[in-house]
Each structure stands twice: as structure tokens, then as C-alpha cells.
Design a protein around this motif. Structure first.
Motif, PDB file in Angstrom:
ATOM      1  N   VAL A   1      52.729  56.981  54.041  1.00 29.99           N
ATOM      2  CA  VAL A   1      53.531  55.774  54.249  1.00 29.99           C
ATOM      3  C   VAL A   1      52.616  54.572  54.485  1.00 29.99           C
ATOM      4  N   ALA A   2      51.576  54.737  55.316  1.00 32.53           N
ATOM      5  CA  ALA A   2      50.627  53.637  55.555  1.00 32.53           C
ATOM      6  C   ALA A   2      49.968  53.219  54.245  1.00 32.53           C
ATOM      7  N   GLY A   3      49.683  54.189  53.383  1.00 31.96           N
ATOM      8  CA  GLY A   3      49.109  53.879  52.078  1.00 31.96           C
ATOM      9  C   GLY A   3      50.036  53.018  51.240  1.00 31.96           C
ATOM     10  N   LEU A   4      51.320  53.319  51.305  1.00 32.26           N
ATOM     11  CA  LEU A   4      52.305  52.534  50.557  1.00 32.26           C
ATOM     12  C   LEU A   4      52.466  51.132  51.123  1.00 32.26           C
ATOM     13  N   ARG A   5      52.052  50.961  52.349  1.00 31.72           N
ATOM     14  CA  ARG A   5      52.154  49.645  52.995  1.00 31.72           C
ATOM     15  C   ARG A   5      50.842  48.882  52.926  1.00 31.72           C
ATOM     16  N   GLY A   6      49.899  49.361  52.125  1.00 31.53           N
ATOM     17  CA  GLY A   6      48.695  48.587  51.880  1.00 31.53           C
ATOM     18  C   GLY A   6      47.380  49.243  52.237  1.00 31.53           C
ATOM     19  N   ASP A   7      47.400  50.422  52.861  1.00 29.12           N
ATOM     20  CA  ASP A   7      46.146  51.074  53.228  1.00 29.12           C
ATOM     21  C   ASP A   7      45.486  51.831  52.075  1.00 29.12           C
ATOM     22  N   LEU A   8      46.240  52.133  51.036  1.00 30.27           N
ATOM     23  CA  LEU A   8      45.726  52.882  49.881  1.00 30.27           C
ATOM     24  C   LEU A   8      46.265  52.233  48.608  1.00 30.27           C
ATOM     25  N   PRO A   9      45.637  52.517  47.474  1.00 28.39           N
ATOM     26  CA  PRO A   9      46.122  51.911  46.224  1.00 28.39           C
ATOM     27  C   PRO A   9      47.544  52.356  45.883  1.00 28.39           C
ATOM     28  N   THR A  10      48.288  51.456  45.278  1.00 24.15           N
ATOM     29  CA  THR A  10      49.622  51.785  44.781  1.00 24.15           C
ATOM     30  C   THR A  10      49.733  51.528  43.273  1.00 24.15           C
ATOM     31  N   ARG A  11      48.615  51.065  42.694  1.00 20.37           N
ATOM     32  CA  ARG A  11      48.581  50.848  41.244  1.00 20.37           C
ATOM     33  C   ARG A  11      47.229  51.279  40.700  1.00 20.37           C
ATOM     34  N   ILE A  12      47.259  51.786  39.471  1.00 24.61           N
ATOM     35  CA  ILE A  12      46.036  52.128  38.740  1.00 24.61           C
ATOM     36  C   ILE A  12      45.898  51.107  37.618  1.00 24.61           C
ATOM     37  N   ALA A  13      44.695  50.572  37.449  1.00 24.64           N
ATOM     38  CA  ALA A  13      44.409  49.647  36.349  1.00 24.64           C
ATOM     39  C   ALA A  13      43.161  50.133  35.632  1.00 24.64           C
ATOM     40  N   GLY A  14      43.062  49.797  34.363  1.00 19.64           N
ATOM     41  CA  GLY A  14      41.886  50.182  33.582  1.00 19.64           C
ATOM     42  C   GLY A  14      42.266  51.130  32.469  1.00 19.64           C
ATOM     43  N   SER A  15      41.617  52.289  32.418  1.00 18.67           N
ATOM     44  CA  SER A  15      41.871  53.233  31.330  1.00 18.67           C
ATOM     45  C   SER A  15      43.289  53.801  31.378  1.00 18.67           C
ATOM     46  N   ARG A  16      43.895  53.793  32.532  1.00 19.42           N
ATOM     47  CA  ARG A  16      45.300  54.175  32.709  1.00 19.42           C
ATOM     48  C   ARG A  16      45.967  53.067  33.501  1.00 19.42           C
ATOM     49  N   GLU A  17      47.229  52.869  33.259  1.00 17.02           N
ATOM     50  CA  GLU A  17      48.020  51.893  34.018  1.00 17.02           C
ATOM     51  C   GLU A  17      49.234  52.629  34.557  1.00 17.02           C
ATOM     52  N   ASP A  18      49.437  52.579  35.880  1.00 19.43           N
ATOM     53  CA  ASP A  18      50.586  53.252  36.473  1.00 19.43           C
ATOM     54  C   ASP A  18      50.762  52.775  37.905  1.00 19.43           C
ATOM     55  N   SER A  19      51.969  52.909  38.408  1.00 19.17           N
ATOM     56  CA  SER A  19      52.246  52.731  39.825  1.00 19.17           C
ATOM     57  C   SER A  19      52.185  54.120  40.443  1.00 19.17           C
ATOM     58  N   VAL A  20      51.570  54.234  41.617  1.00 18.83           N
ATOM     59  CA  VAL A  20      51.332  55.554  42.201  1.00 18.83           C
ATOM     60  C   VAL A  20      51.609  55.576  43.701  1.00 18.83           C
ATOM     61  N   VAL A  21      51.770  56.800  44.201  1.00 12.48           N
ATOM     62  CA  VAL A  21      51.848  57.068  45.630  1.00 12.48           C
ATOM     63  C   VAL A  21      50.695  58.029  45.939  1.00 12.48           C
ATOM     64  N   VAL A  22      49.702  57.552  46.693  1.00 14.21           N
ATOM     65  CA  VAL A  22      48.584  58.405  47.078  1.00 14.21           C
ATOM     66  C   VAL A  22      49.057  59.303  48.213  1.00 14.21           C
ATOM     67  N   PHE A  23      48.900  60.618  48.023  1.00 18.85           N
ATOM     68  CA  PHE A  23      49.382  61.578  49.012  1.00 18.85           C
ATOM     69  C   PHE A  23      48.313  62.574  49.446  1.00 18.85           C
ATOM     70  N   GLY A  24      47.129  62.517  48.858  1.00 22.07           N
ATOM     71  CA  GLY A  24      46.108  63.496  49.203  1.00 22.07           C
ATOM     72  C   GLY A  24      44.730  63.046  48.789  1.00 22.07           C
ATOM     73  N   SER A  25      43.758  63.901  49.087  1.00 18.77           N
ATOM     74  CA  SER A  25      42.371  63.603  48.751  1.00 18.77           C
ATOM     75  C   SER A  25      41.596  64.908  48.639  1.00 18.77           C
ATOM     76  N   ASP A  26      40.356  64.778  48.190  1.00 21.40           N
ATOM     77  CA  ASP A  26      39.461  65.934  48.198  1.00 21.40           C
ATOM     78  C   ASP A  26      38.251  65.579  49.045  1.00 21.40           C
ATOM     79  N   GLY A  27      37.350  66.499  49.201  1.00 22.20           N
ATOM     80  CA  GLY A  27      36.171  66.267  50.034  1.00 22.20           C
ATOM     81  C   GLY A  27      35.100  65.442  49.357  1.00 22.20           C
ATOM     82  N   GLY A  28      35.314  65.068  48.116  1.00 24.64           N
ATOM     83  CA  GLY A  28      34.323  64.293  47.375  1.00 24.64           C
ATOM     84  C   GLY A  28      34.675  62.825  47.229  1.00 24.64           C
TER      85      GLY A  28
END
Length: 174
Positions: free
Chosen positions: A91-118
Motif C-alpha cells: 500500500v505504501a508503494g502505491l502511495r509513492g514509496d515504490l514505482p507504479t509505472r514502467i517506462a522504456g522497453s515495456r510500458e505498464d502500470s504496476v503494483v509492486v508486491f515483492g522483491s528478491d535478494g538481488g
């Protein structure tokens, strides 16, 4: 595939069994003790209410269903690590702490929900409600993730496929 509470419950049960075996064998296999690897269920699992993501526009239904049953996933010792963030972080990501859009080779609106160790992020397409991307470390300005030399990749066609990927990765680590 649209996920259901029953499907998530069965998946979480299999993950519990696999993570238990993984943890038991880890030290003898790798020579050092593991971190905690687990699937944490939501306290009111199956409840019709979710405190945060339901009230945010653009959150795909499958992610809402997941958070009704699973609080978070932490698999730091599987491959380079896999994490499904707690709902509050999403939820914090959706309010500005994480990206909500992808630009460049792909274009999309997104909800970041996870990560990896890298340093990569896992994001669910808000456009189609199903595609799961891995966003490798790259430039983020405001709420926009811009593709770098390693482009975003589709890791699953839907959230169920992503959760199944985590299950396969955990199983492969045993």
C-alpha cells in the motif's frame, strides 16, 4: 488463472511442508544455519476484509485475495531470495514509496508486491491484472521505473504462476 482462497490455502500448506524440510536440511547442505524461510498467514485468514489494498484503486483482485490469506512470504535462502511484501508495504508503494509505472522497453502500470535478494522488484500489472514482472535494479524517478540495460522480464503470466514459481524454487532447494 484467478486464484481463490482455497487455492492459496492449499499452496500455503505445501509451502509450509517444503520450508520445514528445507530448513531441516539447510545446515547440513550448506554448512551454515538458514535465516527464517516461511509463509505467514493473515491473522484473520479468509476474512472478507483486507485493511489496505482493497481501498486502493487499481489493485488486481488476485492480489487482494492473496492478502486475505497470506500476510507475507520470506524465502531469503532460496536462490537469491524471494519476498512477498506485507500488505502495508505494498500500500505504501502505491502511495509513492515504490514505482507504479514502467517506462522504456515495456510500458505498464504496476503494483509492486515483492522483491528478491538481488535488488529486483516483483510487480503485478495493474493494466491486465495478471502479468508478473521482475524489475531489475534501475532508475526510479517519482513513481516511474525506467528500464535499464537489463530490461524487465515477465516471470509469470499471473499471480498463481508466480506463487507456483516460488514453490518450485523452494522444492529445488531441498
Amino acid at each position: 488463472m484467478t486464484i481463490t482462497g482455497e487455492w492459496i490455502g492449499e499452496w500455503a500448506g505445501r509451502m509450509d511442508a517444503l520450508s520445514s524440510t528445507f530448513m531441516e536440511q539447510f545446515t547440513s547442505k550448506f554448512g551454515y544455519p538458514p535465516d527464517e524461510n516461511y509463509v505467514a498467514r493473515t491473522a484473520s485468514s479468509g476474512s472478507a476484509e483486507v485493511s489496505g489494498v482493497e481501498g486502493v484503486e487499481g489493485v488486481p483482485d488476485d492480489l487482494i485475495t492473496l492478502y486475505r490469506h497470506v500476510e507475507q512470504v520470506s524465502l531469503p535462502d532460496v536462490d537469491s531470495g524471494f519476498f512477498v511484501h506485507p500488505e502495508g508495504r505494498t500500500v505504501a508503494g502505491l502511495r509513492g514509496d515504490l514505482p507504479t509505472r514502467i517506462a522504456g522497453s515495456r510500458e505498464d502500470s504496476v503494483v509492486v508486491f515483492g522483491s528478491d535478494g538481488g535488488g529486483s522488484l516483483f510487480a503485478l500489472s495493474a493494466t491486465d491484472g495478471s502479468t508478473v514482472y521482475r524489475l531489475p535494479p534501475s532508475r526510479v524517478e517519482g513513481d516511474v521505473y525506467t528500464s535499464g540495460p537489463i530490461p524487465p522480464e515477465v516471470v509469470a503470466s499471473d499471480l498463481a504462476g508466480f506463487l507456483s514459481l516460488l514453490e518450485r524454487e523452494l522444492e529445488a532447494g531441498i
